[in-house]
Enzyme design. Structure first.
Site, PDB file in Angstrom:
ATOM      1  N   HIS A  63       0.843  -1.204   0.000  1.00 31.44           N
ATOM      2  CA  HIS A  63       0.000   0.000   0.000  1.00 31.44           C
ATOM      3  C   HIS A  63       0.872   1.245   0.000  1.00 31.44           C
ATOM      4  CE1 HIS A  63       0.814  -0.562   4.289  1.00 31.44           C
ATOM      5  NE2 HIS A  63       0.354   0.647   4.542  1.00 31.44           N
ATOM      6  N   HIS A  80       1.431   3.970   1.914  1.00 30.02           N
ATOM      7  CA  HIS A  80       1.998   4.736   3.023  1.00 30.02           C
ATOM      8  C   HIS A  80       3.523   4.819   2.928  1.00 30.02           C
ATOM      9  CE1 HIS A  80      -1.819   4.182   5.675  1.00 30.02           C
ATOM     10  NE2 HIS A  80      -1.924   5.198   4.852  1.00 30.02           N
ATOM     11  N   ASP A 126       5.968   4.747   4.980  1.00 30.04           N
ATOM     12  CA  ASP A 126       6.847   3.810   5.675  1.00 30.04           C
ATOM     13  C   ASP A 126       6.882   2.448   4.993  1.00 30.04           C
ATOM     14  OD1 ASP A 126       4.150   3.430   6.556  1.00 30.04           O
ATOM     15  OD2 ASP A 126       4.852   2.343   8.319  1.00 30.04           O
ATOM     16  N   HIS A 127       6.175   2.332   3.856  1.00 29.00           N
ATOM     17  CA  HIS A 127       6.219   1.111   3.045  1.00 29.00           C
ATOM     18  C   HIS A 127       6.791   1.370   1.649  1.00 29.00           C
ATOM     19  CE1 HIS A 127       3.616  -1.419   5.749  1.00 29.00           C
ATOM     20  NE2 HIS A 127       3.446  -0.214   6.246  1.00 29.00           N
ATOM     21  N   HIS A 150      -7.540  -0.722   5.590  1.00 29.31           N
ATOM     22  CA  HIS A 150      -6.492   0.191   6.084  1.00 29.31           C
ATOM     23  C   HIS A 150      -6.311   1.335   5.086  1.00 29.31           C
ATOM     24  CE1 HIS A 150      -2.899   1.436   8.221  1.00 29.31           C
ATOM     25  NE2 HIS A 150      -2.170   1.319   7.115  1.00 29.31           N
ATOM     26  N   ASP A 197      -0.206  -3.844   6.307  1.00 25.82           N
ATOM     27  CA  ASP A 197      -0.890  -3.340   7.495  1.00 25.82           C
ATOM     28  C   ASP A 197      -2.354  -3.764   7.548  1.00 25.82           C
ATOM     29  OD1 ASP A 197       1.491  -2.128   8.103  1.00 25.82           O
ATOM     30  OD2 ASP A 197       0.778  -0.069   7.855  1.00 25.82           O
ATOM     31  N   HIS A 222       4.857  -4.709  10.961  1.00 23.75           N
ATOM     32  CA  HIS A 222       5.209  -3.978  12.177  1.00 23.75           C
ATOM     33  C   HIS A 222       5.362  -4.927  13.363  1.00 23.75           C
ATOM     34  CE1 HIS A 222       4.594   0.180  10.740  1.00 23.75           C
ATOM     35  NE2 HIS A 222       3.660  -0.354   9.961  1.00 23.75           N
TER      36      HIS A 222
END
Length: 253
Positions: free
Chosen positions: A51, A53, A55-56, A109, A126, A164
């Site tokens: 996805h 975001h 941090d990905h 999410h 996530d 995570h």
């Protein structure tokens, strides 16, 4: 192989052991990936994104500055440098790893979230966490419940590689929902021991999640009763139960 990043992210390197080629899942930061590749002599074959975001996805462009490899991701303009758009039911062929992964769309999410599964592994970003699930930033409870239900139908032995290290916090909440669960108590103790040794608690198995993750247990009588008590009214529909448990955890985070 888990590559830790930021405070609690895991970037996953998928490897077929006889070979030195790997697929990189959700590289939010290029630096720890480049360090690991340099230290181990591994060579990347592809990047898989679940996805949008940051941090990905934040390390994608930096990795592509070093390696000319394909980037598989859902259709979403917020994801950089995608070469192969994937959709529900697509198969990602990784011949260098002798591996084929199937794509499953899992909105909730985010609206365009996907997961990759195959060969007994699930790379779920996530959507599903060990002991929990992702917040609903873009999707609805109905969408997330359906996404988790589809994941729950995979083989129980499937290894769950989420993105995570949230296990202890998630299990703490799960014990609020099911305080008398012996399975939860044992899992929490095992997770605490792993963290004390400096080891990841990920992956888990889908069987563990089905036994202890309240977000996969919206039809269990104990979870239904706990959610109903929190809501102050009787809940019967699994989506309502899921939505209530998700809201309950949000109020505690």
């Amino acid at each position: 192989m888990a590559v830790p990043a930021f405070d609690d992210n895991y970037i996953w390197l998928i490897q077929y052991p006889p070979r030195r080629r790997v697929a990189i899942v959700d590289p939010g930061d290029a630096e720890p990936v480049l360090e690991t590749l340099g230290r181990t002599g591994l060579e990347p074959a592809a990047i898989l994104i679940t996805h949008h975001h940051g941090d990905h996805t934040g390390g994608v462009r930096d990795l592509l500055a070093h390696y000319d490899i394909p980037v598989y991701a859902p259709e979403d303009r917020r994801i950089p440098a995608v070469t192969h758009v994937v959709r529900d039911g697509d198969r990602v062929e990784l011949p260098d790893l002798e591996l084929t992964l199937e794509v499953m769309e899992t909105p909730g999410h985010t609206l365009t979230h996907v997961v990759y599964h195959g060969d007994g592994m699930l790379f779920c970003g996530d959507t599903l966490f060990t002991g929990g699930c992702g917040r609903l930033f873009e999707g609805t409870p109905e969408q997330m419940h359906r996404s988790l239900s589809r994941i729950a139908a995979l083989p129980a032995a499937t290894l769950v590689y989420c993105a995570h290290e949230y296990t202890l916090a998630n299990l703490g909440f799960a014990r609020v929902v099911e305080p008398d669960s012996a399975a939860l108590k044992a899992r929490r103790a095992a997770a605490e021991a792993s963290r004390a040794r400096g080891e990841p608690t990920v992956p888990s198995t889908l069987a563990e999640e089905l036994d202890t993750n309240p977000f996969l247990r919206s039809e269990d009588p104990v979870v239904v009763a706990a959610a109903s008590n929190f809501a102050g009214q009787a809940l019967k529909d699994p989506v309502e139960v899921f939505a209530t448990v998700r809201h309950w955890k949000d109020t505690l985070d």
